[in-house]
Design an enzyme around this catalytic site. Structure first.
Site, PDB file in Angstrom:
ATOM      1  N   HIS A 356       0.828  -1.207   0.000  1.00 19.63           N
ATOM      2  CA  HIS A 356       0.000   0.000   0.000  1.00 19.63           C
ATOM      3  C   HIS A 356       0.861   1.256   0.000  1.00 19.63           C
ATOM      4  O   HIS A 356       0.507   2.267  -0.619  1.00 19.63           O
ATOM      5  CB  HIS A 356      -0.922  -0.007   1.216  1.00 19.63           C
ATOM      6  CG  HIS A 356      -2.052   0.966   1.125  1.00 19.63           C
ATOM      7  ND1 HIS A 356      -2.064   2.158   1.801  1.00 19.63           N
ATOM      8  CD2 HIS A 356      -3.212   0.923   0.414  1.00 19.63           C
ATOM      9  CE1 HIS A 356      -3.189   2.815   1.529  1.00 19.63           C
ATOM     10  NE2 HIS A 356      -3.901   2.092   0.687  1.00 19.63           N
ATOM     11  N   CYS A 357       1.999   1.202   0.660  1.00 21.73           N
ATOM     12  CA  CYS A 357       2.879   2.367   0.780  1.00 21.73           C
ATOM     13  C   CYS A 357       3.537   2.765  -0.540  1.00 21.73           C
ATOM     14  O   CYS A 357       3.930   3.919  -0.701  1.00 21.73           O
ATOM     15  CB  CYS A 357       3.966   2.089   1.808  1.00 21.73           C
ATOM     16  SG  CYS A 357       3.371   1.632   3.445  1.00 21.73           S
ATOM     17  N   ILE A 358       3.679   1.829  -1.465  1.00 20.72           N
ATOM     18  CA  ILE A 358       4.368   2.136  -2.729  1.00 20.72           C
ATOM     19  C   ILE A 358       3.393   2.394  -3.870  1.00 20.72           C
ATOM     20  O   ILE A 358       3.809   2.504  -5.024  1.00 20.72           O
ATOM     21  CB  ILE A 358       5.356   1.016  -3.116  1.00 20.72           C
ATOM     22  CG1 ILE A 358       4.632  -0.311  -3.367  1.00 20.72           C
ATOM     23  CG2 ILE A 358       6.439   0.862  -2.036  1.00 20.72           C
ATOM     24  CD1 ILE A 358       5.522  -1.390  -3.992  1.00 20.72           C
TER      25      ILE A 358
END
Length: 368
Positions: A356-358
């Site tokens: 999700h962070c990337i």
């Protein structure tokens, strides 16, 4: 592209849910060698696998430096659009704009201030100037107007929307000294409601243990449908995560959303065995300012909640743990119309975040 000084809420715009239809997704090619071990090659393999799945059902744009353009073009599918852009690292969730949408289907971007998760107080790198300019460049790339919110420090990983007026966030992150210490909790809440076109903020007290973002919400709790969330959980009361997750559960069980609904909570286990850095992995990371960025035995903030929803699938982190399969089964129940795609994610986690962070979604829009 126009730089707007009005507010999304006043203009009739609000933040859609991630599970609503996407036009596309934004990613950033990894290369920072104090974040990504072994020169970034291991992380790139994971990024490419993710890119192939995303581009199956939506338009994927990958930002890449001049020096890495040829490598990225060689490894990414031809349908992926590459855009040369200078960045400090690869966390598209936190540096790309948060897109908001109106009833006519138009979208605009929010250009938040970015200071590497805490600035000089407890930020993770310096300088961060390039990352702080990414959101506006992306709005230019998509021919979308941008709201100027650079005076307010916020990362995309610190907020989740149900698309119906409710926002999830964590007190540990948004009230941290390195974000907006000049503002009270009430002032921060007012800012979020105005910028995200929302009606209610659910403040969770904590996030995932040892999460160096000051405990982003996207690692601990996520909407899977209006009125429904998954919450990172462990039954092991000796695990430091237990008290953090229990505090969040207590909050959710006593909360209602913007439409007055009680929240349905599904407990999504964390890995049974903590994911920790090895000596070899540490040896493959460059120093930053003369100091190591990871230490052997350091516990990483591994969570299955850090999944990403695309138009046809859900990409779920996997850690080689017995709970991998359980996480897949629970998320399959949450998303019966989407294909669950397990992704070996340790090489992303070493960088400090996960799937999700990337990634950052671009909602489906009508204005071209």
């Amino acid at each position: 592209m126009r730089i707007l000084k009005s507010s999304p809420k006043a203009d009739g715009f609000s933040m859609p849910a991630e599970f609503e239809p996407h036009y596309g997704t934004i990613m950033i090619w990894p290369e920072r060698t104090d974040s990504w071990q072994a020169g970034g090659y291991a992380a790139r393999r994971a990024f490419v696998k993710i890119a192939k799945i995303i581009s199956r059902s939506e338009n994927l744009t990958v930002l890449v430096s001049n020096g890495q353009y040829e490598n990225a073009r060689a490894f990414l599918p031809p349908e992926v659009r590459l855009c040369e852009c200078t960045t400090d690292d690869s966390w598209a969730r936190d540096t790309a704009p948060t897109f908001v949408k109106n009833d006519a289907g138009e979208i605009r971007g929010i250009d938040w201030g970015f200071n590497a998760w805490g600035g000089l107080e407890d930020g993770l790198y310096f300088p961060w100037d390039n990352d702080n300019h990414v959101a506006r460049k992306i709005c230019d790339l998509y021919f979308k107007d941008a709201y100027n919110c650079r005076d307010f420090i916020l990362e995309g990983g610190s907020i989740h929307s149900d698309g119906e007026g409710t926002i999830l966030t964590t007190e540990s992150c948004l009230l941290s000294k390195g974000r907006n210490p000049h503002m009270t909790k009430a002032e921060i809440e007012s800012m979020l409601l105005e910028c995200l076109g929302a009606e209610k903020i659910i403040w969770l007290p904590r996030g995932i243990y040892n999460d160096e973002t000051n405990e982003h919400v996207d690692n601990v709790c996520a909407f899977t449908a209006p009125g429904e969330v998954v919450l990172a959980w462990t039954d092991n009361k000796n695990d430091p995560q237990y008290e953090l997750s229990k505090a969040c559960l207590d909050t959710l069980e006593n909360a209602t959303d913007a439409r007055g609904r009680k929240i349905k909570v599904r407990l999504l286990p964390i890995p049974e065995v903590p994911v920790c850095m090895t000596e070899e992995e540490c040896s493959e990371l460059d120093l930053w300012d003369g100091e190591p960025t990871r230490t052997p035995g350091e516990r990483l903030a591994a969570s299955y909640v850090n999944f990403y929803i695309t138009n046809d699938s859900v990409l779920v982190p996997q850690f080689g743990d017995k709970m991998d399969r359980t996480a897949i089964e629970i998320l399959a129940e949450c998303f019966p119309t989407r294909k669950i795609e397990p992704i070996a994610a340790r090489d992303i986690l070493i960088g400090g975040g996960n799937i999700h962070c990337i990634t950052q979604q671009v909602p489906k829009f009508s204005n071209l």
